[in-house]
Scaffold this motif. Structure first.
Motif, PDB file in Angstrom:
ATOM      1  N   ILE A   1       0.857  -1.178   0.000  1.00 33.35           N
ATOM      2  CA  ILE A   1       0.000   0.000   0.000  1.00 33.35           C
ATOM      3  C   ILE A   1       0.897   1.233   0.000  1.00 33.35           C
ATOM      4  N   ALA A   2       0.675   2.134  -0.950  1.00 37.23           N
ATOM      5  CA  ALA A   2       1.560   3.282  -1.146  1.00 37.23           C
ATOM      6  C   ALA A   2       0.950   4.562  -0.576  1.00 37.23           C
ATOM      7  N   VAL A   3       1.784   5.334   0.122  1.00 35.55           N
ATOM      8  CA  VAL A   3       1.419   6.638   0.670  1.00 35.55           C
ATOM      9  C   VAL A   3       2.495   7.623   0.251  1.00 35.55           C
ATOM     10  N   SER A   4       2.105   8.782  -0.250  1.00 37.30           N
ATOM     11  CA  SER A   4       3.104   9.707  -0.787  1.00 37.30           C
ATOM     12  C   SER A   4       2.876  11.129  -0.305  1.00 37.30           C
ATOM     13  N   ALA A   5       3.920  11.938  -0.460  1.00 38.49           N
ATOM     14  CA  ALA A   5       3.864  13.366  -0.148  1.00 38.49           C
ATOM     15  C   ALA A   5       4.731  14.098  -1.157  1.00 38.49           C
ATOM     16  N   GLN A   6       4.377  15.330  -1.430  1.00 40.82           N
ATOM     17  CA  GLN A   6       5.078  16.115  -2.451  1.00 40.82           C
ATOM     18  C   GLN A   6       5.810  17.283  -1.812  1.00 40.82           C
ATOM     19  N   SER A   7       7.018  17.553  -2.310  1.00 38.62           N
ATOM     20  CA  SER A   7       7.803  18.674  -1.798  1.00 38.62           C
ATOM     21  C   SER A   7       7.256  19.979  -2.344  1.00 38.62           C
ATOM     22  N   ARG A   8       7.733  21.050  -1.742  1.00 34.42           N
ATOM     23  CA  ARG A   8       7.456  22.350  -2.320  1.00 34.42           C
ATOM     24  C   ARG A   8       8.204  22.462  -3.643  1.00 34.42           C
ATOM     25  N   ASP A   9       7.908  23.510  -4.412  1.00 33.50           N
ATOM     26  CA  ASP A   9       8.582  23.684  -5.696  1.00 33.50           C
ATOM     27  C   ASP A   9      10.081  23.610  -5.509  1.00 33.50           C
ATOM     28  N   GLY A  10      10.763  22.986  -6.477  1.00 35.10           N
ATOM     29  CA  GLY A  10      12.212  22.868  -6.406  1.00 35.10           C
ATOM     30  C   GLY A  10      12.900  24.223  -6.342  1.00 35.10           C
ATOM     31  N   GLN A  11      14.033  24.275  -5.660  1.00 36.39           N
ATOM     32  CA  GLN A  11      14.788  25.519  -5.514  1.00 36.39           C
ATOM     33  C   GLN A  11      16.237  25.288  -5.903  1.00 36.39           C
ATOM     34  N   GLY A  12      16.866  26.321  -6.455  1.00 39.17           N
ATOM     35  CA  GLY A  12      18.285  26.235  -6.788  1.00 39.17           C
ATOM     36  C   GLY A  12      18.615  25.155  -7.796  1.00 39.17           C
ATOM     37  N   GLY A  13      17.711  24.911  -8.734  1.00 37.46           N
ATOM     38  CA  GLY A  13      17.954  23.885  -9.740  1.00 37.46           C
ATOM     39  C   GLY A  13      17.484  22.511  -9.347  1.00 37.46           C
ATOM     40  N   SER A  14      17.058  22.355  -8.070  1.00 38.62           N
ATOM     41  CA  SER A  14      16.553  21.057  -7.632  1.00 38.62           C
ATOM     42  C   SER A  14      15.118  20.875  -8.102  1.00 38.62           C
ATOM     43  N   PRO A  15      14.763  19.673  -8.522  1.00 38.62           N
ATOM     44  CA  PRO A  15      13.385  19.448  -8.996  1.00 38.62           C
ATOM     45  C   PRO A  15      12.407  19.329  -7.842  1.00 38.62           C
ATOM     46  N   ALA A  16      11.133  19.591  -8.132  1.00 41.30           N
ATOM     47  CA  ALA A  16      10.085  19.250  -7.177  1.00 41.30           C
ATOM     48  C   ALA A  16       9.988  17.735  -7.118  1.00 41.30           C
ATOM     49  N   LEU A  17       9.705  17.204  -5.930  1.00 44.97           N
ATOM     50  CA  LEU A  17       9.759  15.759  -5.719  1.00 44.97           C
ATOM     51  C   LEU A  17       8.449  15.227  -5.155  1.00 44.97           C
ATOM     52  N   ARG A  18       8.166  13.984  -5.502  1.00 48.49           N
ATOM     53  CA  ARG A  18       7.131  13.218  -4.818  1.00 48.49           C
ATOM     54  C   ARG A  18       7.793  11.975  -4.245  1.00 48.49           C
ATOM     55  N   CYS A  19       7.668  11.785  -2.935  1.00 50.75           N
ATOM     56  CA  CYS A  19       8.280  10.634  -2.286  1.00 50.75           C
ATOM     57  C   CYS A  19       7.182   9.728  -1.733  1.00 50.75           C
ATOM     58  N   THR A  20       7.386   8.425  -1.917  1.00 52.64           N
ATOM     59  CA  THR A  20       6.357   7.442  -1.594  1.00 52.64           C
ATOM     60  C   THR A  20       6.914   6.363  -0.670  1.00 52.64           C
ATOM     61  N   LEU A  21       6.134   6.016   0.345  1.00 51.42           N
ATOM     62  CA  LEU A  21       6.423   4.878   1.206  1.00 51.42           C
ATOM     63  C   LEU A  21       5.458   3.760   0.847  1.00 51.42           C
ATOM     64  N   VAL A  22       5.963   2.534   0.759  1.00 54.39           N
ATOM     65  CA  VAL A  22       5.119   1.372   0.466  1.00 54.39           C
ATOM     66  C   VAL A  22       5.152   0.445   1.681  1.00 54.39           C
ATOM     67  N   PHE A  23       3.967   0.168   2.224  1.00 51.83           N
ATOM     68  CA  PHE A  23       3.849  -0.636   3.434  1.00 51.83           C
ATOM     69  C   PHE A  23       3.256  -2.007   3.120  1.00 51.83           C
ATOM     70  N   ASN A  24       3.686  -3.002   3.907  1.00 48.79           N
ATOM     71  CA  ASN A  24       3.121  -4.337   3.810  1.00 48.79           C
ATOM     72  C   ASN A  24       1.694  -4.301   4.357  1.00 48.79           C
TER      73      ASN A  24
END
Length: 227
Positions: A159-182
């Motif tokens: 089961i996947a749960v995710s969160a998104q970063s704020r807009d990227g800064q200094g050339g870094s992209p905006a990110l979505r990070c996901t945790l997958v649980f059993n």
């Protein structure tokens, strides 16, 4: 859903083995970029690595890391104080939240807490009580998205749960990070990092730039032992 997973996690048996060493085995896929001294990109590719670590509370232990086959330079036996050993144990939600905030002072959003989850699992064996408490903290964070059922890179259902970063800064992209649980145990299986825009990276977004699979963990009495 996270509260339900927390209840499942709390009912699980303790991790296998015994002894002072926290053993964690993972496999990871990460974006690797080669650049010149003027920071011009020469090439980029996905590097695959496998990692086994044994770490005691005094910071001693062993790392065995292979990257695309050969052993990485960090592979070695380390004396006291040479490895990070900031182990966290299961306590009340309030006490654990304070302890995690001291170690990860940037925790201010659901995205930060998702990344903290990853770092704790990378550093130590996570007991059922600790996992349950971290899930309850995560459940209280606004801004999480439930992605639902998925299959990870090891062929396991999760089961996947995710969160998104704020807009990227200094050339870094905006990110979505996901945790997958059993879904049967509530324990963490995977972490995925996706770049939602390219930023300064030589990629076509959206693109997965990091993926970690937790394969095993437990306690041992000596380095190189498997629980």
């Amino acid at each position: 859903m996270l509260t339900q997973l927390a209840n499942l996690a709390a009912a699980q048996p303790n991790p296998p083995g015994s002894g002072p060493y926290h053993y964690v085995r993972t496999k990871a896929w990460d974006l690797s970029t080669d650049v010149t001294t003027q920071m011009q990109v020469l090439e980029s590719h996905i590097a695959v690595s496998e990692r086994q670590q044994w770490i005691a509370s005094d910071g001693s232990g062993e790392l065995k890391v292979t990257t695309d086959g050969p052993a990485a330079r960090v592979s070695d036996v380390y004396g006291p104080g040479k490895l990070a050993a900031q182990f966290i144990t299961g306590v009340s939600v309030e006490d654990l939240q304070r302890a995690l905030t001291r170690q990860f002072p940037r925790n201010s959003s659901a995205f930060d807490w998702v990344d903290t989850f990853r770092q704790v699992w990378n550093r130590q064996v996570v007991s059922p009580d600790l996992q349950a408490t971290m899930l309850r903290i995560l459940a209280a964070q606004p801004g999480l998205a439930i992605s639902g059922a998925t299959t990870d890179r090891d062929g396991r259902s999760g089961i996947a749960v995710s969160a998104q970063s704020r807009d990227g800064q200094g050339g870094s992209p905006a990110l979505r990070c996901t945790l997958v649980f059993n879904p049967a145990t509530g324990m963490l299986m995977d972490y995925e990092r996706v770049a939602l825009d390219a930023g300064s990276l030589p990629i076509q977004a959206p693109a997965t730039t990091g993926y970690t699979v937790w394969l095993a963990s437990g306690y041992t009495h000596a380095v190189s032992e498997i629980p």
